[in-house]
Design an enzyme around this catalytic site. Structure first.
Site, PDB file in Angstrom:
ATOM      1  N   ASP A  22       6.970  -6.203 -81.335  1.00  0.00           N
ATOM      2  CA  ASP A  22       5.593  -6.662 -81.539  1.00  0.00           C
ATOM      3  C   ASP A  22       4.658  -6.208 -80.422  1.00  0.00           C
ATOM      4  OD1 ASP A  22       6.745  -8.000 -83.641  1.00  0.00           O
ATOM      5  OD2 ASP A  22       6.001  -9.987 -83.082  1.00  0.00           O
ATOM      6  N   ASP A  23       3.383  -6.138 -80.766  1.00  0.00           N
ATOM      7  CA  ASP A  23       2.262  -6.052 -79.813  1.00  0.00           C
ATOM      8  C   ASP A  23       1.966  -4.653 -79.282  1.00  0.00           C
ATOM      9  OD1 ASP A  23       2.268  -8.753 -80.209  1.00  0.00           O
ATOM     10  OD2 ASP A  23       2.753  -9.297 -78.150  1.00  0.00           O
ATOM     11  N   HIS A  73       0.612  -6.507 -87.600  1.00  0.00           N
ATOM     12  CA  HIS A  73       0.639  -7.663 -86.693  1.00  0.00           C
ATOM     13  C   HIS A  73      -0.786  -8.119 -86.383  1.00  0.00           C
ATOM     14  CE1 HIS A  73       2.764 -10.464 -84.192  1.00  0.00           C
ATOM     15  NE2 HIS A  73       2.406  -9.944 -83.032  1.00  0.00           N
ATOM     16  N   HIS A  77      -4.584 -10.057 -82.820  1.00  0.00           N
ATOM     17  CA  HIS A  77      -3.541 -11.011 -82.406  1.00  0.00           C
ATOM     18  C   HIS A  77      -4.025 -12.462 -82.277  1.00  0.00           C
ATOM     19  CE1 HIS A  77       0.022 -12.507 -80.153  1.00  0.00           C
ATOM     20  NE2 HIS A  77       0.632 -11.473 -80.703  1.00  0.00           N
ATOM     21  N   HIS A 168       9.400  -7.375 -77.853  1.00  0.00           N
ATOM     22  CA  HIS A 168       8.008  -6.960 -77.631  1.00  0.00           C
ATOM     23  C   HIS A 168       7.949  -5.681 -76.810  1.00  0.00           C
ATOM     24  CE1 HIS A 168       7.644 -11.162 -78.775  1.00  0.00           C
ATOM     25  NE2 HIS A 168       6.351 -10.962 -78.998  1.00  0.00           N
TER      26      HIS A 168
END
Length: 208
Positions: A22-23, A73, A77, A168
């Site tokens: 993620d991210d 995603h 965020h 991540h």
């Protein structure tokens, strides 16, 4: 019929797992992860933030060109449960546009930031064609940089065929994550596991 629920494991007949990140994308850690999976002959899924794709489009393109999956995603965020449904939809749409620019096709999977979901968000994602993805190893908390050993100790017990792991590659210092993933990939490969994208995992489900 689309399954409207948070998916963290899939019933499969093979020894396959899905690593997810993620991210990102990130100029340092994403490249390091690509190398790990290149060496292992496996693929992963990168749940990218739209804003980060805007900053690093060439890295997103590299992820795609190496056969990995890019998933949604959101754009910025946020916790989608604290937005209006219209705002949540815009978050998904803005990220989707950027993903399509990179891949030429719609994203199939979505992960809500902070796992912030309710029935409305799950329905919104399903209406847009997404499967909403969770993880089996949330207790590893790699986002908090708890140490490589901690990440490993809280992920190894969850390693079973069909599992989806959460890590991540963006929004912070992620060297602990990279090292933990390196170890896990080596261990699981020795046990005969293959590493597939979330969409590949879903497609191999015994329940399909």
């Amino acid at each position: 019929m689309i399954n409207i629920s948070l998916i963290d494991r899939v019933s499969v007949r093979e020894k396959v797992v899905a690593f997810t990140f993620d991210d990102g994308p990130h100029p340092v850690y994403t490249h390091q992860l690509l190398e790990i999976f290149r060496n292992a002959g496996g693929r992963a899924t990168f749940f990218m933030i739209g804003k980060e794709i805007e900053v690093y489009p060439e890295i997103a393109a590299e992820v795609h060109s190496e056969g990995h999956e890019i998933a949604n995603h959101t754009y910025a965020h946020p916790d989608l449960t604290k937005l209006t449904l219209e705002q949540a939809g815009e978050e998904l749409q803005c990220a989707e546009i950027l993903i399509r620019k990179v891949t030429g096709k719609p994203a199939k999977c979505f992960r809500p930031p902070y796992f912030g979901v309710n029935d409305d968000i799950l329905s919104l994602a399903a209406e847009r064609g997404y499967r909403t993805i969770g993880a089996v190893n949330g207790g590893a908390k790699d986002w908090d940089n708890p140490g490589v050993d901690y990440i490993l100790e809280h992920t190894r017990p969850t390693a079973e065929p069909g599992g989806i792991f959460l890590f991540h590659d963006g929004y912070g210092e992620r060297s602990q994550t990279v090292e933990a993933v390196r170890v896990l990939v080596e261990e699981l490969a020795e046990e005969g596991y293959r590493f597939v994208t979330v969409s590949e995992l879903l497609a191999s489900s015994c329940d399909v």
